[in-house]
Design a protein around this motif. Sequence first.
Motif, PDB file in Angstrom:
ATOM      1  N   VAL A  12       0.798  -1.146   0.339  1.00 55.49           N
ATOM      2  CA  VAL A  12       0.234  -0.076   0.226  1.00 55.49           C
ATOM      3  C   VAL A  12       0.894   1.201  -0.272  1.00 55.49           C
ATOM      4  N   ALA A  13       1.978   1.712   1.353  1.00 55.85           N
ATOM      5  CA  ALA A  13       2.709   2.698   0.658  1.00 55.85           C
ATOM      6  C   ALA A  13       3.720   2.788  -0.755  1.00 55.85           C
ATOM      7  N   VAL A  14       4.138   1.874  -1.086  1.00 56.65           N
ATOM      8  CA  VAL A  14       4.434   1.741  -2.008  1.00 56.65           C
ATOM      9  C   VAL A  14       3.804   2.306  -3.424  1.00 56.65           C
ATOM     10  N   PHE A  15       2.420   1.608  -3.577  1.00 50.03           N
ATOM     11  CA  PHE A  15       1.526   1.846  -4.073  1.00 50.03           C
ATOM     12  C   PHE A  15       0.980   3.093  -4.277  1.00 50.03           C
ATOM     13  N   SER A  16       1.103   3.980  -2.930  1.00 48.26           N
ATOM     14  CA  SER A  16       0.900   5.172  -3.052  1.00 48.26           C
ATOM     15  C   SER A  16       1.418   6.350  -3.296  1.00 48.26           C
ATOM     16  N   LEU A  17       2.843   5.857  -2.754  1.00 48.87           N
ATOM     17  CA  LEU A  17       3.670   6.668  -2.871  1.00 48.87           C
ATOM     18  C   LEU A  17       4.434   6.890  -4.519  1.00 48.87           C
ATOM     19  N   TYR A  18       4.259   5.602  -5.690  1.00 47.35           N
ATOM     20  CA  TYR A  18       4.562   5.782  -6.580  1.00 47.35           C
ATOM     21  C   TYR A  18       2.762   6.734  -8.032  1.00 47.35           C
ATOM     22  N   THR A  19       2.516   6.439  -6.839  1.00 47.61           N
ATOM     23  CA  THR A  19       0.297   7.401  -7.436  1.00 47.61           C
ATOM     24  C   THR A  19       1.170   8.622  -7.080  1.00 47.61           C
ATOM     25  N   LEU A  20       1.234   8.737  -6.188  1.00 48.15           N
ATOM     26  CA  LEU A  20       1.210  10.695  -5.420  1.00 48.15           C
ATOM     27  C   LEU A  20       2.520  11.189  -6.305  1.00 48.15           C
ATOM     28  N   ILE A  21       3.374  10.818  -6.377  1.00 48.08           N
ATOM     29  CA  ILE A  21       4.841  11.400  -7.479  1.00 48.08           C
ATOM     30  C   ILE A  21       4.154  11.653  -8.593  1.00 48.08           C
ATOM     31  N   ILE A  27       3.450  12.721 -14.751  1.00 44.53           N
ATOM     32  CA  ILE A  27       4.036  11.531 -15.408  1.00 44.53           C
ATOM     33  C   ILE A  27       3.128  10.021 -15.583  1.00 44.53           C
ATOM     34  N   ASP A  28       2.484  10.059 -16.537  1.00 43.99           N
ATOM     35  CA  ASP A  28       1.573   8.389 -16.795  1.00 43.99           C
ATOM     36  C   ASP A  28       2.506   7.914 -16.455  1.00 43.99           C
ATOM     37  N   VAL A  29       3.700   7.406 -16.381  1.00 44.66           N
ATOM     38  CA  VAL A  29       4.736   6.027 -16.239  1.00 44.66           C
ATOM     39  C   VAL A  29       4.829   5.490 -14.671  1.00 44.66           C
ATOM     40  N   LEU A  30       4.134   6.584 -13.907  1.00 45.30           N
ATOM     41  CA  LEU A  30       4.837   6.075 -12.605  1.00 45.30           C
ATOM     42  C   LEU A  30       3.183   5.592 -11.638  1.00 45.30           C
ATOM     43  N   LYS A  31       2.333   6.054 -12.032  1.00 45.11           N
ATOM     44  CA  LYS A  31       0.779   6.025 -11.707  1.00 45.11           C
ATOM     45  C   LYS A  31       0.052   4.389 -13.026  1.00 45.11           C
ATOM     46  N   ILE A  32       0.426   3.681 -11.358  1.00 39.23           N
ATOM     47  CA  ILE A  32      -0.065   2.582 -11.766  1.00 39.23           C
ATOM     48  C   ILE A  32      -1.163   2.645 -12.290  1.00 39.23           C
ATOM     49  N   SER A  43      -0.567   1.143 -16.346  1.00 40.02           N
ATOM     50  CA  SER A  43       1.010   1.084 -16.212  1.00 40.02           C
ATOM     51  C   SER A  43       1.808   0.071 -15.829  1.00 40.02           C
ATOM     52  N   ILE A  44       1.329  -0.927 -17.469  1.00 38.27           N
ATOM     53  CA  ILE A  44       2.742  -1.913 -16.673  1.00 38.27           C
ATOM     54  C   ILE A  44       3.859  -1.444 -16.630  1.00 38.27           C
ATOM     55  N   VAL A  45       4.461  -0.481 -17.026  1.00 37.09           N
ATOM     56  CA  VAL A  45       5.884  -0.309 -16.335  1.00 37.09           C
ATOM     57  C   VAL A  45       5.069   0.119 -15.015  1.00 37.09           C
ATOM     58  N   GLY A  46       4.553   0.348 -14.565  1.00 37.95           N
ATOM     59  CA  GLY A  46       4.499   0.918 -13.164  1.00 37.95           C
ATOM     60  C   GLY A  46       4.006   0.267 -12.197  1.00 37.95           C
ATOM     61  N   VAL A  47       3.131  -0.498 -13.235  1.00 36.78           N
ATOM     62  CA  VAL A  47       3.542  -2.604 -12.233  1.00 36.78           C
ATOM     63  C   VAL A  47       4.587  -3.130 -11.787  1.00 36.78           C
ATOM     64  N   ILE A  48       5.731  -3.005 -12.843  1.00 40.00           N
ATOM     65  CA  ILE A  48       6.958  -3.758 -12.560  1.00 40.00           C
ATOM     66  C   ILE A  48       7.491  -2.341 -12.060  1.00 40.00           C
ATOM     67  N   ILE A  49       7.754  -1.012 -11.593  1.00 44.56           N
ATOM     68  CA  ILE A  49       8.469  -0.493 -11.446  1.00 44.56           C
ATOM     69  C   ILE A  49       8.043  -0.994  -9.378  1.00 44.56           C
ATOM     70  N   CYS A  50       6.753  -0.599  -9.628  1.00 43.69           N
ATOM     71  CA  CYS A  50       6.171  -1.066  -8.086  1.00 43.69           C
ATOM     72  C   CYS A  50       6.811  -2.630  -7.980  1.00 43.69           C
ATOM     73  N   LEU A  51       7.296  -3.625  -8.101  1.00 43.83           N
ATOM     74  CA  LEU A  51       6.992  -5.238  -8.053  1.00 43.83           C
ATOM     75  C   LEU A  51       9.013  -4.631  -7.718  1.00 43.83           C
ATOM     76  N   LEU A  52       9.295  -4.347  -8.833  1.00 35.44           N
ATOM     77  CA  LEU A  52      10.989  -4.213  -8.594  1.00 35.44           C
ATOM     78  C   LEU A  52      11.254  -3.458  -6.808  1.00 35.44           C
ATOM     79  N   THR A  53      10.602  -2.211  -6.834  1.00 37.77           N
ATOM     80  CA  THR A  53      10.820  -1.875  -5.387  1.00 37.77           C
ATOM     81  C   THR A  53      10.830  -2.198  -4.153  1.00 37.77           C
TER      82      THR A  53
END
Length: 68
Positions: A12-21, A27-32, A43-53
Amino acid sequence: MKISKSMIWKVVAVFSLYTLIGFIFDIDVLKIIIIRPNEQTISIVGVIICLLTLKLFSYIEGKWKANN
């Protein structure tokens, strides 16, 4: 595989952080989840970034616990 409450809070924290940023800097890439007037997409790239984080956080947490 059992999912702990701490892991849920991390997701939840990572999802919220990337969505807020993503919304602050527009930046549409960071919005999941991208919500536009006529469409909603994931966003597939957003999901991948979230999982890698999350994997990185788990790795760092494991190393930190092993050293202490």
